[in-house]
Design a protein around this motif. Structure first.
Motif, PDB file in Angstrom:
ATOM      1  N   ARG A 156       0.849  -1.165  -0.178  1.00 33.36           N
ATOM      2  CA  ARG A 156      -0.063  -0.028  -0.019  1.00 33.36           C
ATOM      3  C   ARG A 156       0.863   1.302  -0.019  1.00 33.36           C
ATOM      4  O   ARG A 156       2.146   1.000   0.790  1.00 33.36           O
ATOM      5  CB  ARG A 156      -0.885   0.007   1.208  1.00 33.36           C
TER       6      ARG A 156
ATOM      7  N   HIS B  54      -8.193   6.018   8.178  1.00 33.93           N
ATOM      8  CA  HIS B  54      -7.504   5.001   7.592  1.00 33.93           C
ATOM      9  C   HIS B  54      -6.299   5.045   6.815  1.00 33.93           C
ATOM     10  O   HIS B  54      -5.791   5.246   5.868  1.00 33.93           O
ATOM     11  CB  HIS B  54      -8.523   4.444   6.201  1.00 33.93           C
TER      12      HIS B  54
ATOM     13  N   MET C 232      -3.392   0.894   7.360  1.00 36.53           N
ATOM     14  CA  MET C 232      -3.643  -0.154   6.213  1.00 36.53           C
ATOM     15  C   MET C 232      -2.711  -1.271   6.445  1.00 36.53           C
ATOM     16  O   MET C 232      -2.570  -2.332   5.682  1.00 36.53           O
ATOM     17  CB  MET C 232      -3.143   0.777   4.853  1.00 36.53           C
TER      18      MET C 232
ATOM     19  N   SER D  14      -5.744  -3.981   5.274  1.00 36.34           N
ATOM     20  CA  SER D  14      -5.907  -3.195   4.002  1.00 36.34           C
ATOM     21  C   SER D  14      -7.117  -3.951   3.513  1.00 36.34           C
ATOM     22  O   SER D  14      -7.053  -4.851   2.751  1.00 36.34           O
ATOM     23  CB  SER D  14      -4.757  -3.301   3.260  1.00 36.34           C
TER      24      SER D  14
ATOM     25  N   LEU E 137      -8.928  -3.149   0.776  1.00 37.97           N
ATOM     26  CA  LEU E 137      -8.813  -3.340  -0.843  1.00 37.97           C
ATOM     27  C   LEU E 137      -7.672  -3.989  -1.179  1.00 37.97           C
ATOM     28  O   LEU E 137      -7.483  -4.031  -2.407  1.00 37.97           O
ATOM     29  CB  LEU E 137      -9.247  -1.981  -1.433  1.00 37.97           C
TER      30      LEU E 137
ATOM     31  N   ARG F 238      -4.153  -2.993  -9.130  1.00 41.18           N
ATOM     32  CA  ARG F 238      -4.410  -2.699  -7.977  1.00 41.18           C
ATOM     33  C   ARG F 238      -5.197  -1.463  -7.984  1.00 41.18           C
ATOM     34  O   ARG F 238      -5.127  -0.402  -8.608  1.00 41.18           O
ATOM     35  CB  ARG F 238      -3.180  -2.781  -7.187  1.00 41.18           C
ATOM     36  N   THR F 239      -5.867  -1.294  -6.671  1.00 42.36           N
ATOM     37  CA  THR F 239      -6.817  -0.187  -6.783  1.00 42.36           C
ATOM     38  C   THR F 239      -5.882   1.099  -6.351  1.00 42.36           C
ATOM     39  O   THR F 239      -4.801   1.151  -5.950  1.00 42.36           O
ATOM     40  CB  THR F 239      -7.606   0.010  -5.277  1.00 42.36           C
TER      41      THR F 239
ATOM     42  N   PHE G 291      -6.598   5.497  -5.739  1.00 43.77           N
ATOM     43  CA  PHE G 291      -7.391   6.884  -5.554  1.00 43.77           C
ATOM     44  C   PHE G 291      -6.835   8.222  -5.468  1.00 43.77           C
ATOM     45  O   PHE G 291      -5.550   8.116  -5.061  1.00 43.77           O
ATOM     46  CB  PHE G 291      -8.301   6.738  -4.353  1.00 43.77           C
TER      47      PHE G 291
ATOM     48  N   SER H  39      -3.520   4.535  -2.163  1.00 45.34           N
ATOM     49  CA  SER H  39      -3.858   2.912  -2.845  1.00 45.34           C
ATOM     50  C   SER H  39      -5.561   2.583  -2.343  1.00 45.34           C
ATOM     51  O   SER H  39      -6.093   1.916  -3.141  1.00 45.34           O
ATOM     52  CB  SER H  39      -3.164   1.787  -2.143  1.00 45.34           C
ATOM     53  N   GLU H  40      -5.641   3.285  -1.344  1.00 44.14           N
ATOM     54  CA  GLU H  40      -7.297   3.103  -0.943  1.00 44.14           C
ATOM     55  C   GLU H  40      -7.585   4.392  -0.150  1.00 44.14           C
ATOM     56  O   GLU H  40      -6.944   4.971   0.615  1.00 44.14           O
ATOM     57  CB  GLU H  40      -7.679   1.780  -0.005  1.00 44.14           C
TER      58      GLU H  40
ATOM     59  N   GLU I  79     -11.388   7.578  -7.797  1.00 38.36           N
ATOM     60  CA  GLU I  79     -10.761   6.219  -8.341  1.00 38.36           C
ATOM     61  C   GLU I  79     -10.175   6.807  -9.442  1.00 38.36           C
ATOM     62  O   GLU I  79     -10.708   7.038 -10.573  1.00 38.36           O
ATOM     63  CB  GLU I  79     -11.681   5.150  -8.530  1.00 38.36           C
TER      64      GLU I  79
END
Length: 283
Positions: A3, A23, A28, A32, A34, A216-217, A219, A249-250, A261
């Motif tokens: 992350r 968060h 994370m 984590s 996500l 991978r996510t 944002f 990452s999230e 996103e």
């Protein structure tokens, strides 16, 4: 895999995002929701640029500082001290879940070369199979700087080889295309996976791309004036200037509309004028 978080804007104590957010990155590292792995405890890193006028060379470049450790981020007292002691207008932080390379300080992100910082969440698939050919594509003058054993460090030096200083988007794209070319030749179906961040201390580029199209996510925050208009009673927003931007990452909180996103095959470019998206290797 890992992350990460990157910040650019008015000078800020990194602890505001690394430790204090709902968060946070340290949160994370323990949980984590996500992430591909729930726990990211195989080391961490913090890279930061000094405020204007500090740490500047004769050409006007601001060279970053890096602190890395194999301790879990949640268990490192030095991270808590340093992240509250400094102010930075641009910083990277990363918590690691090691896929294969050993847990050692030289394998912790972010990686640094002159004024550049680089970090990655994801992996080059079957890296051991294609590592030699990728490493041999690195410029001979840069090769001695590779200190660790990660795929990320090789990818960074490939981007430097392909002209990161001149055109970061094209250079990262060329590095990833080389990974895919070599990987496909070796029978690897989906060689590249990940989200990447790179900065020269003035602009930040955040990439989301995978060969499979299932990255991978990633944002980034909406602009602060817009967030203030949505949440006028949120006292925490007073910490941030109008130009503050976070890529992560999230999301760091659960407030709708605060984090947007980054689409697949996209690079988000963040500078003092704000942010914009560009297609990246989408053909």
């Amino acid at each position: 895999m890992c992350r990460w978080l990157a910040y650019t804007g008015e000078p800020l104590q990194p602890a505001a995002l690394i430790l204090d957010a709902k968060h946070s990155v340290v949160a994370m590292s323990q949980n984590s929701p996500l992430g591909a792995e729930t726990v990211n405890g195989d080391g961490f890193g913090l890279g930061w640029y000094p405020v204007e006028g500090e740490g500047t060379d004769a050409a006007g470049s601001r060279h970053p500082f890096v602190f890395r450790s194999i301790e879990p981020a949640w268990n490192d007292a030095n991270l808590r001290e340093i992240s509250r002691a400094i102010l930075s207008p641009l910083f990277f932080t990363h918590v690691r879940a090691a896929a294969a390379p050993p847990i050692q300080q030289t394998n912790c992100h972010p990686f640094r070369h002159e004024e550049w910082l680089f970090m990655h969440n994801g992996a080059i698939s079957q890296f051991g199979l294609i590592k030699r050919e990728l490493a041999l594509a690195v410029d001979p003058s840069l090769y001695p700087e590779i200190q660790g054993t990660t795929d990320t460090e090789v990818l960074f030096h490939l981007a430097l080889t392909f002209g990161l200083a001149d055109d970061p988007v094209a250079a990262v794209g060329a590095a990833i295309r080389r990974v895919e070319e070599v990987g496909h030749a070796a029978g690897v179906q989906f060689p590249m996976q990940g989200t990447l961040a790179v900065s020269d201390g003035r602009t930040m580029w955040a990439f989301r791309y995978s060969s499979q199209g299932r990255s991978r996510t990633l944002f980034h925050s909406a602009d602060v004036p817009t967030i203030r208009s949505m949440y006028p009673d949120a006292e925490r927003l007073s910490l941030f200037g109008d130009h503050a931007q976070v890529v992560v990452s999230e999301p760091l909180n659960d407030l709708p509309g605060v984090f947007l996103e980054v689409p697949e095959s996209t690079v988000a470019v963040l500078d003092p004028d704000g942010y914009h998206h560009r297609p990246f290797l989408d053909a």
